[in-house]
Design a protein around this motif. Structure first.
Motif, PDB file in Angstrom:
ATOM      1  N   ASN A  92       0.807  -1.231   0.000  1.00  0.00           N
ATOM      2  CA  ASN A  92       0.000   0.000   0.000  1.00  0.00           C
ATOM      3  C   ASN A  92       0.843   1.285   0.000  1.00  0.00           C
ATOM      4  N   ASP A 112      -3.867  -2.080  -2.182  1.00  0.00           N
ATOM      5  CA  ASP A 112      -3.909  -3.258  -3.069  1.00  0.00           C
ATOM      6  C   ASP A 112      -3.196  -3.014  -4.400  1.00  0.00           C
ATOM      7  N   ASP A 162      -0.074  -6.640  -4.555  1.00  0.00           N
ATOM      8  CA  ASP A 162       0.962  -5.751  -4.011  1.00  0.00           C
ATOM      9  C   ASP A 162       2.103  -6.492  -3.317  1.00  0.00           C
ATOM     10  N   ARG A 218      -9.188  -6.209   6.949  1.00  0.00           N
ATOM     11  CA  ARG A 218     -10.004  -5.907   5.762  1.00  0.00           C
ATOM     12  C   ARG A 218     -11.485  -5.845   6.139  1.00  0.00           C
TER      13      ARG A 218
HETATM   14  N1  HSE Z   1      -3.279  -4.499   0.382  1.00  0.00           N
HETATM   15  C1  HSE Z   1      -3.520  -5.437   1.441  1.00  0.00           C
HETATM   16  C2  HSE Z   1      -4.353  -4.778   2.531  1.00  0.00           C
HETATM   17  C3  HSE Z   1      -2.223  -5.895   1.995  1.00  0.00           C
HETATM   18  O1  HSE Z   1      -4.054  -3.633   2.868  1.00  0.00           O
HETATM   19  O2  HSE Z   1      -5.303  -5.388   3.023  1.00  0.00           O
HETATM   20  C4  HSE Z   1      -2.363  -6.886   3.113  1.00  0.00           C
HETATM   21  O3  HSE Z   1      -2.095  -8.161   2.720  1.00  0.00           O
END
Ligand code: HSE
Length: 327
Positions: free
Chosen positions: A18, A24, A135, A183
């Protein structure tokens, strides 16, 4: 036993995802590593070393085994029994891409073992399908900084060489935070204002990193898509995000889904000790035990090679990484 296939050895870096606004999308490889050795065996066995590996399944439900079987299926070969060794110094569930490293490491090991029939681009697609976002896996696979797009089937990416003057300071809390939980607190819809906020900063950050414009990083690392919602999960995070630049950071972000936070710092910065102290003291104020690590952005991605098949396998696996581990 005799085998048609080679023994593979892999060294794969950790990653941060990020970089603030590039949810992502942006990732950067970091020089903490996992090492994997994989070969065909008469029955499936695991040798998992290091405290971080304790408690992982040691049967065919193991992620490394499952991932390897995906490669074999895609390549049309059958290797049902495997000997898998792994040592990892990447802290688990702290936002430093440990699961992405395991996925990329197992994909690369299985692929090299059977003569590398799958391209890196295909490995990236498989890794992203497993991880669900490109990512972390992109950074572990290709090294450096990556900006990537996932359409559900295929991942496109551009790799950026990290600016020479860029250093990273991470503050790693002792507690774990699962990506699923981090998340789960995110909204399913966002307003156009927040979308524009993040698109513009992600673009600026990518351009700043690609052109070495370190002075832009602080303003470009601002985020409204995920960090405001995740702040409640990491005591002290709000204060760290608001004040780290006043203590010498170029910019600061939650590393991936957290709970680690990551500062970008100019190598020439004179307040490095002050910054480190600020991060630790703030965590402590909020009742959190944490440790800091200075890290260089890691230019190389996963490295997979063939290894001799004879000899004392586990001894030689540990010998291989002796002197290389950093924690
Ligand atoms: N891009 C993902 C998130 C990374 O921020 O949830 C974590 O695996």
């Amino acid at each position: 036993m005799t085998s048609n296939y080679e023994k593979a050895r892999v060294k794969v870096p950790a990653s941060t995802a990020n970089l603030g606004p590039g949810f992502d999308t942006l990732g950067m490889a970091l020089p903490l590593y996992a090492w994997i050795e994989m070969e065909e065996a008469s029955e499936t066995v695991f040798h998992l070393y290091g405290g971080e590996m304790a408690g992982l399944p040691q049967d065919k439900s193991n992620l490394l085994y499952q991932v390897a079987q995906l490669v074999f299926a895609e390549a049309g070969v059958e290797v049902p029994e495997l000997s898998i060794s792994m040592y990892s110094e990447i802290p688990l569930t702290r936002g430093l891409g440990s699961s992405a490293s395991a996925i990329v490491g197992a994909l690369a090991a299985a692929n090299v073992m059977i003569g590398s029939p799958l391209s890196d681009a295909r490995l990236f697609d498989l890794a992203t399908a497993l991880e669900k976002h490109p990512d972390n896996v992109g950074a572990s696979l290709f090294g450096g900084i990556i900006t990537a797009v996932w359409d559900g089937t295929h991942a496109d990416y551009i790799r950026i060489e990290p600016p020479e003057n860029l250093e990273v300071l991470v503050v790693i809390p002792e507690f774990e935070l699962s990506t699923t939980k981090a998340r789960g607190v995110l909204p399913t819809e966002i307003g156009i204002g927040d979308a524009v906020h993040n698109i513009s900063r992600t673009s600026l950050l990518t351009a700043a990193l690609a052109s070495g414009r370190l002075e832009m990083i602080g303003r470009a690392m601002q985020d409204r898509l995920h960090q405001p919602y995740r702040a409640a999960l990491v005591p002290g995070m709000e204060k760290l995000l608001a004040e780290a630049t006043a203590h010498g950071a170029l910019g600061i972000a939650l590393s991936g889904a957290g709970p680690t936070l990551l500062c970008m710092v100019d190598r020439e910065e004179s307040r490095k000790a002050e910054l480190e102290q600020f991060l630790l003291a703030t965590m402590q104020e909020h009742g959190i035990t944490a440790r800091t690590r200075w890290l260089e952005p890691c230019s190389s991605g996963v490295r997979a090679e063939l290894a001799p098949r004879n000899g004392m396998q586990n001894q030689s696996f540990l010998d291989m990484i002796k002197g290389e581990t950093s924690i």
